[in-house]
Design an enzyme around this catalytic site. Sequence first.
Site, PDB file in Angstrom:
ATOM      1  N   GLU A  83       0.839  -1.209   0.000  1.00 21.40           N
ATOM      2  CA  GLU A  83       0.000   0.000   0.000  1.00 21.40           C
ATOM      3  C   GLU A  83       0.868   1.250   0.000  1.00 21.40           C
ATOM      4  O   GLU A  83       0.530   2.263  -0.620  1.00 21.40           O
ATOM      5  CB  GLU A  83      -0.912  -0.036   1.233  1.00 21.40           C
ATOM      6  CG  GLU A  83      -1.961   1.046   1.318  1.00 21.40           C
ATOM      7  CD  GLU A  83      -3.099   0.866   0.326  1.00 21.40           C
ATOM      8  OE1 GLU A  83      -2.822   0.779  -0.872  1.00 21.40           O
ATOM      9  OE2 GLU A  83      -4.262   0.835   0.760  1.00 21.40           O
TER      10      GLU A  83
ATOM     11  N   THR B 185      -3.590   9.256  -4.015  1.00 22.63           N
ATOM     12  CA  THR B 185      -3.683   9.242  -2.543  1.00 22.63           C
ATOM     13  C   THR B 185      -2.466   9.895  -1.899  1.00 22.63           C
ATOM     14  O   THR B 185      -2.590  10.641  -0.918  1.00 22.63           O
ATOM     15  CB  THR B 185      -3.831   7.793  -2.019  1.00 22.63           C
ATOM     16  OG1 THR B 185      -4.959   7.209  -2.658  1.00 22.63           O
ATOM     17  CG2 THR B 185      -4.031   7.749  -0.526  1.00 22.63           C
TER      18      THR B 185
HETATM   19  N1  HSE Z   1      -6.929   6.531   4.892  1.00 21.51           N
HETATM   20  C1  HSE Z   1      -6.390   6.710   3.564  1.00 21.51           C
HETATM   21  C2  HSE Z   1      -6.329   8.183   3.255  1.00 21.51           C
HETATM   22  C3  HSE Z   1      -7.272   6.013   2.566  1.00 21.51           C
HETATM   23  O1  HSE Z   1      -7.352   8.847   3.414  1.00 21.51           O
HETATM   24  O2  HSE Z   1      -5.277   8.683   2.850  1.00 21.51           O
HETATM   25  C4  HSE Z   1      -6.820   6.142   1.145  1.00 21.51           C
HETATM   26  O3  HSE Z   1      -7.680   5.397   0.311  1.00 21.51           O
END
Ligand code: HSE
Length: 310
Positions: A131, A184
Site C-alpha cells: 500500500e 492518494t
Molecule cells: N486513509 C487513507 C487516506 C485512505 O485517506 O489517505 C486512502 O484510500
Amino acid sequence: MQESIKIAAPATISNVGPGFDILGFSTELISDVIELRIRKGERNIIIENKGRRWATPTNPIENTAGIAVFEFLNFVKANFDVIIRIEKKIGIGTGLGSSAASAAAVVFGLNEMLKTKLDENELIKIAIKGEKASAGAEHADNIAPSLLGGFTLIKGYSPLEIVKIENHLNFFVLILLPDIVINTSKARKILKKTIPMNKVIEQSGNLASLIYAISKGELELFFNSFKDSIIVPQRKKLIPFYDELQEHAFNKGARAFGMSGAGPATIALTESKELAKTIGTELKLFLKTKNISANIFVTKLSLSGTHLIK
Ligand code: HSE
C-alpha cells in the site's frame, strides 16, 4: 504444494466519517480477481494484466501486489518465482481501495498456497508495505476490511492491532464517482501535521459514537456521528463541487455524506435502496451541468472479505 490459485478481494470504503486511517468497511460492489502461480525459483515476480481498462505497473517494485508478494516471500523465507495475473476491476485512483485489494489478494493467496498459516495481523502487516507504494504511507483502513470483510478498526499502527467490529446496521451506500483521478499520496501531502484541540475533541466524540452505534445497531446515532471535522475540510477542494454535492444529497434525503478514502468517490448513506438511486441520479445530473461526467453505484456493506474462487 498447490501451484496456482485464484482469489477475489473486495472494494472498500475507508476513513468512514471521522475514522481517518483507522476505520473501513468492505462492500458488495466489486472485487479485484487475482491468479497466482508459483514455481521454485529466485523470487522473480512477473506481473500480467488481464483486461486493459485498469492496467497496473508490470514492474513489481512499482506494483502494490508485486511489493506485497516480495515482502511475503521475504517474511516466510521462501524461494519461489511468482506469476501474478491481475484482473483489475476496482478503478485505480478512485478512492475505493483498489491497490489494497490487490495486496490483500496476493498475501491471502500465498498464505493458502504455501500453507504458511500467517495470522490476519501478519498478513495485513505485509500487505501494507505494498500500500505504501501507491499511497506513500502504510495505512491499513482499506487492506484490513478487504481482507477480513465487514467493519474493521485499526486500534494502533505500532504495533499494528486490528479490531473487527460486529455490524448491527442496515444501510445503503450511494457511490458517486466523478471522472477524475486523485492520487492518494498527493492527497495525504496536503494534510496539516497539527490539529486544533477543539477539532480533536469533536472528531473523537463522533468516532466513539459511530463505533458504539455500529456495534449496538443504532442507525440514527451512526448517521448523526458520520462527520469528519479534520480531513474532509482540508481535502474537499480536490473534488469539484463537493459542498454542492453534499447539500443536494442532504436535500434529497441522504442521512450522511462523505468522501470515500481520499476520493474522488463520495458516498451518501441512506436507509433505502431506491432513495440511494434517486440521489445518485440527481448528483450525476448536477455534475453533468458542470461538464463533469460521473458514474453512480448503489451497494451495501459486505461481511465477506478476501476469498478463494474455484
Ligand atoms: N486513509 C487513507 C487516506 C485512505 O485517506 O489517505 C486512502 O484510500
